[in-house]
Design a protein around this motif. Structure first.
Motif, short mmCIF file in Angstrom:
data_model
loop_
_atom_site.label_atom_id
_atom_site.label_comp_id
_atom_site.label_asym_id
_atom_site.label_seq_id
_atom_site.Cartn_x
_atom_site.Cartn_y
_atom_site.Cartn_z
N SER A 264 0.82 -1.21 0.00
CA SER A 264 0.00 0.00 0.00
C SER A 264 0.85 1.26 0.00
O SER A 264 0.55 2.24 -0.69
N GLN A 265 1.95 1.26 0.76
CA GLN A 265 2.80 2.44 0.84
C GLN A 265 3.45 2.73 -0.51
O GLN A 265 3.48 3.88 -0.96
N ASN A 266 3.95 1.69 -1.17
CA ASN A 266 4.56 1.88 -2.48
C ASN A 266 3.55 2.38 -3.51
O ASN A 266 3.88 3.23 -4.36
N ALA A 267 2.33 1.84 -3.47
CA ALA A 267 1.29 2.29 -4.40
C ALA A 267 0.97 3.77 -4.17
O ALA A 267 0.78 4.54 -5.13
N ALA B 250 -10.10 5.08 -3.99
CA ALA B 250 -9.46 4.71 -5.26
C ALA B 250 -10.50 4.19 -6.25
O ALA B 250 -10.45 4.50 -7.45
N ALA B 251 -11.45 3.41 -5.75
CA ALA B 251 -12.51 2.88 -6.62
C ALA B 251 -13.36 4.03 -7.17
O ALA B 251 -13.74 4.01 -8.35
N ILE C 80 -5.17 -0.12 -7.64
CA ILE C 80 -4.90 0.29 -6.26
C ILE C 80 -6.06 -0.11 -5.35
O ILE C 80 -5.86 -0.62 -4.24
N ALA C 81 -7.29 0.09 -5.82
CA ALA C 81 -8.47 -0.28 -5.02
C ALA C 81 -8.46 -1.78 -4.73
O ALA C 81 -8.71 -2.21 -3.59
N LEU C 82 -8.15 -2.58 -5.75
CA LEU C 82 -8.10 -4.03 -5.58
C LEU C 82 -6.97 -4.43 -4.64
O LEU C 82 -7.14 -5.27 -3.74
N LEU C 83 -5.80 -3.79 -4.81
CA LEU C 83 -4.64 -4.08 -3.96
C LEU C 83 -4.93 -3.75 -2.50
O LEU C 83 -4.65 -4.55 -1.60
N ALA D 57 -5.98 -5.35 2.98
CA ALA D 57 -6.78 -5.19 4.20
C ALA D 57 -7.35 -6.54 4.64
O ALA D 57 -7.32 -6.89 5.82
N ALA D 58 -7.88 -7.32 3.67
CA ALA D 58 -8.42 -8.63 4.00
C ALA D 58 -7.33 -9.56 4.52
O ALA D 58 -7.52 -10.27 5.52
N TRP D 59 -6.15 -9.52 3.86
CA TRP D 59 -5.03 -10.35 4.29
C TRP D 59 -4.56 -9.96 5.69
O TRP D 59 -4.25 -10.82 6.52
#
Length: 198
Positions: free
Chosen positions: A19-22, A85-86, A184-187, A192-194
Motif C-alpha cells: 500500500s505504501q509503495n502504491a 481509489a474505486a 490500487i483499489a483491488l490491492l 486489508a483482508a489479508w
C-alpha cells in the motif's frame, strides 16, 4: 560486509508491492508533494530500523495487543483508501494540472503516515526482523548494517517517487488513471483482508 547486507535485505523487504509503495507511486505520477512524501517514508523507516537495533523489537514482540490494535485500524484505513481509489477509477483524471485540485500537504502527509504506521507488518519487518539481523553483527557491525538498511529505504523511495514522472506520457490518458486506481483499489482491499486474516 554489514552495510551491503543491510542494504540488500532492506531493499528486498521494501520493493514488495504494498500500500505504501502504491501511494508513493501515485503521488509521483501526480507530481504532488513528492519530496515530503518520500522523505516521510524514508525517515520513518530510519526511525523504525534504528529503534530495532536499539532493542525495541522485544517491546513489539512482547505487546501483541498493540499489534492487534494496529491490525484493525490498518485494515479499516486500507478499506477506506480502497473506496476512494474505486471512486477515482469510476471518474478518472489525467496528468494535466487543470484536471485535478492538488491535495493539501497536511492531508497527504497524514495519509502517508497512516500507510506507514498503521501497518503492523512494518514493525515486524523493520523493528523486529532488521533489528535482530543487525544485532547479530556485533556492537560495531550492527550500526553499519542499519545504515545500509536505511540507505536502501532512501534509495527506493526517492527512485519510486521521482522516477514515476517518466510514466507521465502514459498517464496523460484518463483510461490509464482508471486502470491504476482500479488496481490500487483491488490491492488495498486484498491487503486489508489479508491483514485481518493473518
Amino acid at each position: 560486509m554489514p552495510l551491503l547486507a543491510g542494504f540488500a535485505t532492506s531493499l528486498s523487504l521494501i520493493i514488495a508491492i504494498g500500500s505504501q509503495n502504491a501511494f508513493v507511486l501515485r503521488q509521483g505520477l501526480r507530481r504532488e508533494h513528492v519530496l515530503p512524501v518520500v522523505l516521510t517514508c524514508a525517515l520513518a523507516d530510519a526511525l523504525l530500523i534504528s529503534g530495532g537495533i536499539a532493542g525495541l523489537g522485544a517491546l513489539f514482540t512482547g505487546a501483541p495487543l498493540a499489534l492487534t490494535i494496529a491490525k484493525y485500524f490498518g485494515a479499516a484505513f486500507l478499506f477506506g483508501y480502497a473506496v476512494l481509489a474505486a471512486r477515482r477509477a469510476v471518474a478518472p483524471g489525467t496528468m494535466s494540472p487543470a484536471d485535478h485540485v492538488p491535495a493539501a500537504l497536511r492531508s497527504v502527509l497524514l495519509t502517508c503516515l497512516g500507510f506507514t504506521f498503521l501497518n503492523p507488518h512494518v514493525y515486524l519487518d523493520t523493528v523486529v526482523l532488521l533489528g535482530s539481523l543487525a544485532n547479530q553483527r556485533g556492537t560495531d557491525g550492527r550500526w553499519f548494517y542499519g545504515f545500509g538498511a536505511v540507505l536502501a529505504s532512501f534509495t527506493w523511495f526517492f527512485a519510486l517517487g521521482f522516477l514515476a514522472r517518466k510514466l507521465a506520457p502514459v498517464f496523460a490518458r484518463p483510461r490509464a488513471w482508471q486502470v491504476l486506481d482500479g488496481t490500487i483499489a483491488l490491492l488495498m482491499t486484498t491487503l486489508a483482508a489479508w491483514m485481518l486474516l493473518t
